[in-house]
Design a protein around this motif. Structure first.
Motif, PDB file in Angstrom:
ATOM      1  N   GLY A  33     -44.747   0.458  22.881  1.00  0.00           N
ATOM      2  CA  GLY A  33     -45.267   1.101  24.079  1.00  0.00           C
ATOM      3  C   GLY A  33     -44.195   1.323  25.120  1.00  0.00           C
ATOM      4  N   ALA A  34     -43.310   0.339  25.302  1.00  0.00           N
ATOM      5  CA  ALA A  34     -42.210   0.494  26.251  1.00  0.00           C
ATOM      6  C   ALA A  34     -41.232   1.565  25.792  1.00  0.00           C
ATOM      7  N   MET A  35     -41.011   1.648  24.481  1.00  0.00           N
ATOM      8  CA  MET A  35     -40.036   2.605  23.960  1.00  0.00           C
ATOM      9  C   MET A  35     -40.541   4.051  23.986  1.00  0.00           C
ATOM     10  N   PHE A  36     -41.858   4.223  24.083  1.00  0.00           N
ATOM     11  CA  PHE A  36     -42.398   5.583  24.139  1.00  0.00           C
ATOM     12  C   PHE A  36     -43.148   5.869  25.443  1.00  0.00           C
ATOM     13  N   GLY A  37     -43.063   4.952  26.395  1.00  0.00           N
ATOM     14  CA  GLY A  37     -43.605   5.212  27.718  1.00  0.00           C
ATOM     15  C   GLY A  37     -45.083   5.561  27.714  1.00  0.00           C
ATOM     16  N   ASP A  76     -29.506   6.706  24.717  1.00  0.00           N
ATOM     17  CA  ASP A  76     -30.879   6.261  24.963  1.00  0.00           C
ATOM     18  C   ASP A  76     -31.760   7.305  25.636  1.00  0.00           C
ATOM     19  N   LEU A  77     -31.238   8.522  25.824  1.00  0.00           N
ATOM     20  CA  LEU A  77     -32.121   9.631  26.161  1.00  0.00           C
ATOM     21  C   LEU A  77     -32.951  10.010  24.945  1.00  0.00           C
ATOM     22  N   MET A  78     -32.382   9.797  23.757  1.00  0.00           N
ATOM     23  CA  MET A  78     -33.085  10.047  22.501  1.00  0.00           C
ATOM     24  C   MET A  78     -32.661   8.967  21.509  1.00  0.00           C
ATOM     25  N   PRO A  79     -33.165   7.742  21.688  1.00  0.00           N
ATOM     26  CA  PRO A  79     -32.692   6.629  20.868  1.00  0.00           C
ATOM     27  C   PRO A  79     -33.042   6.760  19.387  1.00  0.00           C
ATOM     28  N   TRP A  96     -41.060  12.745  25.818  1.00  0.00           N
ATOM     29  CA  TRP A  96     -41.197  11.393  25.262  1.00  0.00           C
ATOM     30  C   TRP A  96     -40.031  10.534  25.723  1.00  0.00           C
ATOM     31  N   VAL A  97     -40.178   9.962  26.899  1.00  0.00           N
ATOM     32  CA  VAL A  97     -39.115   9.148  27.487  1.00  0.00           C
ATOM     33  C   VAL A  97     -39.565   7.696  27.562  1.00  0.00           C
TER      34      VAL A  97
END
Length: 281
Positions: free
Chosen positions: A24-28, A212-215, A224-225
């Motif tokens: 959830g944190a990684m896909f906001g 990490d703009l697109m990890p 998807w930030v």
């Protein structure tokens, strides 16, 4: 050790360790039913994120992108919180290529969060020392300033033990720096205020490291930030600017965190992967 040829450059992925972070944190704000179709998630709602530095040689210099999570630096609590199941084995990976940490000349740090910068230092009798004592370490001026003077939010990821021993090696820039022809770092902000991306070009071929703009490949959508992003609208703007143009120019996307792909290309519409290097599990 996975490799890819970008023009005359050979990129190699070293073993920098692995984290398992909250999906959830990684896909906001993206709902789980959407992002979980694109990236595997475990029963704890964690997604696997590698922290594997990328090694290549340019102009006779051995260069790293990022540094891994290090070894022997994280507490048991930190390992639990960040889902660390494997620490760095960068020195062993370098040995496979005939190199040692002393042979690294340049390190390109897109930003200095712990999962990128912990591999820069190691414990010593006097505290901490540089892992790569002969390297010039590039990061943006904004990033370096916040690294040493973090705010109430960023102090959880900018650690003193990751910068004090290497501060004499650090070289900063403002908007962008061309380290060599074909190797450029550009300050974007977004994920952190000082975050940068990396552009590579060799013999007509191109690669981009969005960091990490697109990890992962699943973060291709500009909207998807990460919940970890300090400036999400800046992240979105940078993704809009660089991702579409890279796709149109047949550029390779290379990854530090992705547990599935080391590198890939999309078709002109950005919907289908046309070429890739997958991580060997």
């Amino acid at each position: 050790m996975e490799t890819i040829k970008i023009g005359d450059l050979t990129l190699r992925w070293l073993n920098g360790g692995v984290t398992n972070m909250d999906g959830g944190a990684m896909f906001g704000v993206v709902p789980k039913p959407l992002w979980s179709k694109k990236y595997d998630v475990n029963e704890k709602n964690q997604i696997e994120l590698r922290t594997d530095p990328i090694l290549f040689t340019l102009n006779g210099k051995n260069i790293l992108i990022e540094s891994g999570i290090g070894s022997g630096k994280l507490t048991d609590k930190q390992k639990r919180n960040y889902g660390v199941t494997e620490e760095s084995k960068v020195e062993n990976s370098l040995k496979e290529t005939g190199l040692t940490p002393e042979d690294i000349h340049i390190i390109c740090m897109t930003h200095m969060h712990f999962d990128h910068a912990s591999g820069l230092t190691k414990k010593s009798d006097d505290g901490y020392e540089s892992v790569f004592p002969n390297a010039v370490i590039y990061t943006s001026e904004v990033e370096w300033d916040e690294m040493r003077n973090p705010n109430i939010r960023s102090k959880n990821t900018y650690w003193q033990e990751n910068w004090q021993a290497i501060e004499h090696q650090v070289k900063t820039y403002t908007e962008q720096v061309e380290i060599f022809p074909g190797l450029k770092m550009i300050h974007t902000g977004g994920h952190s205020d000082g975050h940068s991306i990396i552009l590579l070009e060799s013999n007509g071929e191109k690669a981009i490291h969005m960091a990490d703009l697109m990890p992962t490949h699943a973060h291709q959508n500009p909207l998807w930030v990460l919940a970890y992003d300090d400036y999400p609208m800046t992240s979105i703007k940078a993704k809009q600017e660089y991702i579409s143009s890279a796709i149109q120019s047949n550029t390779w996307f290379i990854f530090y965190h992705d547990a599935v792909y080391r590198a890939l290309k999309w078709d002109e519409e950005g919907k289908t992967i046309t070429d890739s290097v997958k991580r060997v599990r």
